[in-house]
Design an enzyme around this catalytic site. Structure first.
Site, mmCIF file in Angstrom:
data_model
loop_
_atom_site.group_PDB
_atom_site.id
_atom_site.type_symbol
_atom_site.label_atom_id
_atom_site.label_comp_id
_atom_site.label_asym_id
_atom_site.label_seq_id
_atom_site.Cartn_x
_atom_site.Cartn_y
_atom_site.Cartn_z
ATOM 1 N N THR A 144 -0.079 3.709 1.679
ATOM 2 C CA THR A 144 0.814 3.729 3.396
ATOM 3 C C THR A 144 1.907 3.964 3.597
ATOM 4 O O THR A 144 2.508 4.233 4.695
ATOM 5 C CB THR A 144 -0.141 2.825 4.479
ATOM 6 O OG1 THR A 144 -0.613 3.307 5.229
ATOM 7 C CG2 THR A 144 0.423 1.355 4.218
ATOM 8 N N TYR A 186 -2.034 -1.251 10.735
ATOM 9 C CA TYR A 186 -2.146 -1.626 9.668
ATOM 10 C C TYR A 186 -1.390 -1.460 8.893
ATOM 11 O O TYR A 186 -0.479 -2.407 7.909
ATOM 12 C CB TYR A 186 -3.737 -1.412 8.963
ATOM 13 C CG TYR A 186 -3.576 -1.302 7.377
ATOM 14 C CD1 TYR A 186 -3.594 -2.586 7.493
ATOM 15 C CD2 TYR A 186 -3.318 -0.248 7.077
ATOM 16 C CE1 TYR A 186 -4.225 -2.583 5.411
ATOM 17 C CE2 TYR A 186 -3.351 -0.210 5.700
ATOM 18 C CZ TYR A 186 -3.606 -1.464 5.400
ATOM 19 O OH TYR A 186 -3.888 -1.658 3.155
ATOM 20 N N LYS A 210 1.880 -3.552 6.513
ATOM 21 C CA LYS A 210 2.435 -3.359 5.309
ATOM 22 C C LYS A 210 4.308 -3.599 5.572
ATOM 23 O O LYS A 210 4.884 -4.369 4.587
ATOM 24 C CB LYS A 210 2.016 -2.520 4.525
ATOM 25 C CG LYS A 210 0.290 -2.634 4.096
ATOM 26 C CD LYS A 210 -0.116 -3.769 3.696
ATOM 27 C CE LYS A 210 -1.332 -4.411 3.413
ATOM 28 N NZ LYS A 210 -1.393 -5.535 2.690
ATOM 29 N N SER A 217 0.924 -1.104 -0.098
ATOM 30 C CA SER A 217 0.076 -0.286 0.126
ATOM 31 C C SER A 217 0.739 1.023 -0.176
ATOM 32 O O SER A 217 2.149 1.245 0.595
ATOM 33 C CB SER A 217 -0.816 0.154 0.907
ATOM 34 O OG SER A 217 -1.213 1.573 1.295
HETATM 35 N N1 UFG Z 1 -13.590 10.908 2.945
HETATM 36 C C1 UFG Z 1 -14.175 11.813 3.767
HETATM 37 N N2 UFG Z 1 -15.713 11.131 4.031
HETATM 38 C C2 UFG Z 1 -15.729 9.722 4.226
HETATM 39 C C3 UFG Z 1 -14.683 8.513 4.290
HETATM 40 C C4 UFG Z 1 -13.159 9.074 3.673
HETATM 41 O O1 UFG Z 1 -14.085 12.735 3.627
HETATM 42 O O2 UFG Z 1 -16.543 9.728 4.699
HETATM 43 C C5 UFG Z 1 -12.322 11.492 3.532
HETATM 44 C C6 UFG Z 1 -9.903 11.153 3.519
HETATM 45 O O3 UFG Z 1 -10.678 12.146 4.656
HETATM 46 C C7 UFG Z 1 -9.594 11.009 2.673
HETATM 47 C C8 UFG Z 1 -10.389 10.203 1.313
HETATM 48 O O4 UFG Z 1 -11.545 10.839 1.505
HETATM 49 O O5 UFG Z 1 -9.893 12.386 2.615
HETATM 50 C C9 UFG Z 1 -10.257 8.754 1.080
HETATM 51 O O6 UFG Z 1 -10.216 8.402 2.285
HETATM 52 P P1 UFG Z 1 -10.158 6.985 2.444
HETATM 53 O O7 UFG Z 1 -10.947 6.682 3.836
HETATM 54 O O8 UFG Z 1 -11.125 5.799 1.283
HETATM 55 O O9 UFG Z 1 -9.351 6.313 1.798
HETATM 56 P P2 UFG Z 1 -7.590 6.191 2.793
HETATM 57 O O10 UFG Z 1 -6.481 7.612 2.058
HETATM 58 O O11 UFG Z 1 -7.193 7.508 4.076
HETATM 59 O O12 UFG Z 1 -7.180 5.086 3.056
HETATM 60 C C10 UFG Z 1 -6.509 4.287 2.183
HETATM 61 C C11 UFG Z 1 -6.816 3.222 2.545
HETATM 62 C C12 UFG Z 1 -5.686 1.945 3.871
HETATM 63 C C13 UFG Z 1 -4.223 2.685 3.003
HETATM 64 C C14 UFG Z 1 -4.211 4.164 2.149
HETATM 65 C C15 UFG Z 1 -3.570 4.288 2.167
HETATM 66 O O13 UFG Z 1 -8.475 2.293 2.866
HETATM 67 O O14 UFG Z 1 -5.760 0.738 3.357
HETATM 68 O O15 UFG Z 1 -5.311 4.123 1.704
HETATM 69 O O16 UFG Z 1 -2.693 3.239 1.415
HETATM 70 F F1 UFG Z 1 -4.083 2.689 3.955
#
Ligand code: UFG
Length: 346
Positions: A129, A154, A158, A127
């Protein structure tokens, strides 16, 4: 010629799309999945798309004996693609031991079983991440950007799993691995027969968007509009899950057919960052459905902006994420509609 691929977690979101691409390319597969975050109906969906049912065994990769018993039955395995893992960042903070045990034990078991049975090739689900929040000069992120200290258990799994694979490669000259660092996978198969099946309230943006558009949630909360980005909301590199799945086939074929380095790392992204608000507007335009949303405070632990430099994957794997965003968002919406009509019939 050995032509079968072991796909752990092959009933999951990215795993199931990858199984479809593998089978459509002519590979046989065997899926090992404990259905902890998926459903047997996914196997039906794969069968409907491909016209052939993949071998599927309901086994937890943490259960060494049962896992090895599955592998013993096949003498045509050429590689493993390892998806099986727990993946919710927030849950990993609350239940770190569960994450370390599941993600690390599963990989250790797999590597040992591969070694015992002469399977030398692995594609591993990593990821972005591992890059944490890259500094501005490291954006877009190449594979050479430093791995930063993980922000969650998590994320740390990785890191650790990547390291375990590298060590195993150093100790075994015949062992090859490709580590694929995914950015943000979204969307669903164009058939709408497989897609993401969020467990409970979705944490990820797209399932929350589609559930809100469908009226299952009252509004989307946009976590923060005061970031240092053009519209103030966070930026990610959203990659179509089908494009991502195709990259696994490209990685596999490289390992099997090319005299490549023992361990290679590829970023899988589009190279383009989109903000949360751009996704909201893009979704409304692509589907014609109004999305109620509200700006709220920042979500703890969120990274401000990250997107990939996918040049290495584009040139070395001859793979590119090419699906237009509107098509991806529409696929996510069609999948949500499929889930709703299925629920209505039950
Ligand atoms: N977001 C919102 N509202 C929501 C959900 C998400 O505004 O209800 C925003 C978050 O703040 C972020 C973006 O949408 O800015 C993406 O959020 P996600 O939760 O979809 O994804 P992330 O980038 O936070 O996390 C993802 C994966 C993880 C991984 C990470 C980095 O879910 O498993 O990318 O690789 F670790």
């Amino acid at each position: 010629m050995k032509n079968r691929v072991l796909v752990t977690g092959g009933a999951g979101y990215i795993g199931s799309h990858t199984v479809v691409e593998l089978m459509q390319t002519g590979y046989e597969v065997v899926i090992v999945d404990n259905l902890s975050n998926s459903d047997i109906s996914v196997i039906d969906g794969i069968e409907q798309i491909v016209g052939k049912r993949p071998d599927f065994v309901n086994v937890d990769c943490q259960d060494y004996v049962s896992f090895e018993n599955v592998i013993k039955k096949y003498d045509d395995l050429c590689a493993a693609i390892h998806f099986a893992a727990s993946k919710a960042v927030g849950e990993s903070v609350e239940k770190p031991l569960l994450y370390y045990r599941n993600n690390i034990t599963s990989l250790l078991n797999l590597l040992e079983i591969m070694q015992n049975h002469g399977i030398h090739n692995i594609v591993f689900s990593s990821s972005c991440t591992v890059y944490g929040q890259p500094s501005d000069e490291n954006l877009p992120v190449t594979e050479k950007a430093p791995r930063l200290e993980a922000l969650s258990p998590y994320g740390n799994t990785k890191h650790i799993c990547e390291d375990i694979i590298c060590d195993q490669s150093r100790a075994n000259s015949s062992f090859k691995a490709i580590l694929l660092r995914y950015f943000n996978p979204i969307g669903a198969h164009p058939s709408a027969l497989i897609g993401e099946l969020p467990n409970g309230v979705p944490n990820n943006l797209l399932p929350f968007v589609t559930q809100t558009a469908a009226g299952l949630r009252s509004e989307l909360k946009v976590f923060g509009d005061d970031y240092n980005t053009p519209d103030g909301s966070c930026i990610r590199d959203y990659i179509y899950v089908v494009d991502l799945a195709k990259a696994h086939v490209a990685a596999l074929e490289r390992m099997l057919k090319v005299d490549s380095e023992p361990v290679e790392v590829f970023n899988l992204g589009t190279g383009k960052g989109l903000s949360v608000l751009e996704i909201v507007r893009g979704f409304e335009q692509a589907t014609g459905v109004k999305l109620p949303y509200r700006i709220v405070g920042r979500r703890e632990g969120d990274i401000e902006k990250v997107w990939a430099d996918p040049t290495k994957a584009n040139t070395v794997l001859h793979w590119k994420a090419e699906t237009p965003t509107d098509q991806i968002l529409l696929s996510a919406w069609r999948w949500q509609q499929h889930l709703m009509s299925k629920a209505n019939k039950q």
